[in-house]
Design an enzyme around this catalytic site. Sequence first.
Site, PDB file in Angstrom:
ATOM      1  N   HIS A 127      -4.472  -8.339   3.095  1.00 35.43           N
ATOM      2  CA  HIS A 127      -5.425  -8.216   4.206  1.00 35.43           C
ATOM      3  C   HIS A 127      -6.502  -9.285   4.122  1.00 35.43           C
ATOM      4  CE1 HIS A 127      -8.895  -5.565   2.421  1.00 35.43           C
ATOM      5  NE2 HIS A 127      -8.489  -6.455   1.562  1.00 35.43           N
ATOM      6  N   CYS A 143     -13.100 -11.898   0.227  1.00 34.88           N
ATOM      7  CA  CYS A 143     -12.262 -11.034   1.077  1.00 34.88           C
ATOM      8  C   CYS A 143     -12.050 -11.646   2.459  1.00 34.88           C
ATOM      9  CB  CYS A 143     -12.885  -9.651   1.205  1.00 34.88           C
ATOM     10  SG  CYS A 143     -12.916  -8.780  -0.356  1.00 34.88           S
ATOM     11  N   HIS A 171      -5.420 -11.907   0.951  1.00 32.28           N
ATOM     12  CA  HIS A 171      -5.292 -11.564  -0.475  1.00 32.28           C
ATOM     13  C   HIS A 171      -4.702 -10.167  -0.526  1.00 32.28           C
ATOM     14  CE1 HIS A 171      -9.090  -9.702   0.690  1.00 32.28           C
ATOM     15  NE2 HIS A 171      -8.838  -8.815  -0.244  1.00 32.28           N
ATOM     16  N   HIS A 197      -3.731  -6.218  -2.463  1.00 29.24           N
ATOM     17  CA  HIS A 197      -4.135  -5.116  -3.342  1.00 29.24           C
ATOM     18  C   HIS A 197      -2.941  -4.214  -3.610  1.00 29.24           C
ATOM     19  CE1 HIS A 197      -8.428  -5.896  -2.943  1.00 29.24           C
ATOM     20  NE2 HIS A 197      -8.250  -6.029  -1.643  1.00 29.24           N
ATOM     21  N   ASP A 207       3.458  -0.712   3.323  1.00 34.14           N
ATOM     22  CA  ASP A 207       3.910  -1.344   2.085  1.00 34.14           C
ATOM     23  C   ASP A 207       4.471  -2.743   2.350  1.00 34.14           C
ATOM     24  OD1 ASP A 207       4.291  -1.427  -0.677  1.00 34.14           O
ATOM     25  OD2 ASP A 207       6.362  -0.726  -0.505  1.00 34.14           O
ATOM     26  N   HIS A 208       3.978  -3.700   1.606  1.00 33.72           N
ATOM     27  CA  HIS A 208       4.362  -5.107   1.742  1.00 33.72           C
ATOM     28  C   HIS A 208       4.081  -5.663   3.137  1.00 33.72           C
ATOM     29  CE1 HIS A 208       6.135  -4.144  -2.084  1.00 33.72           C
ATOM     30  NE2 HIS A 208       6.241  -5.429  -2.316  1.00 33.72           N
ATOM     31  N   GLU A 221      -8.405   1.168  -3.709  1.00 32.40           N
ATOM     32  CA  GLU A 221      -8.029  -0.206  -3.378  1.00 32.40           C
ATOM     33  C   GLU A 221      -7.850  -1.036  -4.649  1.00 32.40           C
ATOM     34  OE1 GLU A 221      -9.659  -3.226  -0.023  1.00 32.40           O
ATOM     35  OE2 GLU A 221     -10.950  -2.969  -1.755  1.00 32.40           O
TER      36      GLU A 221
HETATM   37 NI    NI Z   1      -9.465  -6.847  -0.230  1.00 33.03          NI
END
Ligand code: NI
Length: 137
Positions: free
Chosen positions: A14, A33, A39, A41, A79-80, A126
């Site tokens: 995200h 961010c 990037h 998580h 997911d992914h 997160e």
């Molecule tokens: Ni983040």
Amino acid sequence: MIYIERKERFSAAHQLYNPNWSEEQNEAVFGKCANKNFHGHNYTLSVTVKGEINPDTGFVMNLVDLKNIIKNEVIEALDHANLNHDVPFLKGKFTSTEVLAQEIWKILQPKIAEHQAELYKIRLDETLNNAVEYFGD
Ligand code: NI
């Protein structure tokens, strides 16, 4: 009243970014961010359901049903994925952990209610250090 919890994990990319702001403003508020190249998580989603014990099963709700609801309704979409681009229920929204937790609540709440149980809490971790809890209000 008794509470049960199911955890599921997903990985996603995200970017935190306010399109109404300049790049400098975004950088100042969101720091790394706001990185244009996104990037990722490894999230942990914990779903807590409350209810009475069913005398026929000894369960509040069958955890297999809860697992399937979480997987089918949210994990499959998240997911992914790139949360800013790929997820229909996040279109046009911030992809903060707070917003994610609220949107996940909206999706899961009615599905869990079909099983004579009540969604009590969404917790979304997160990172190992950052988490959000949402109780629906
Ligand atoms: Ni983040």
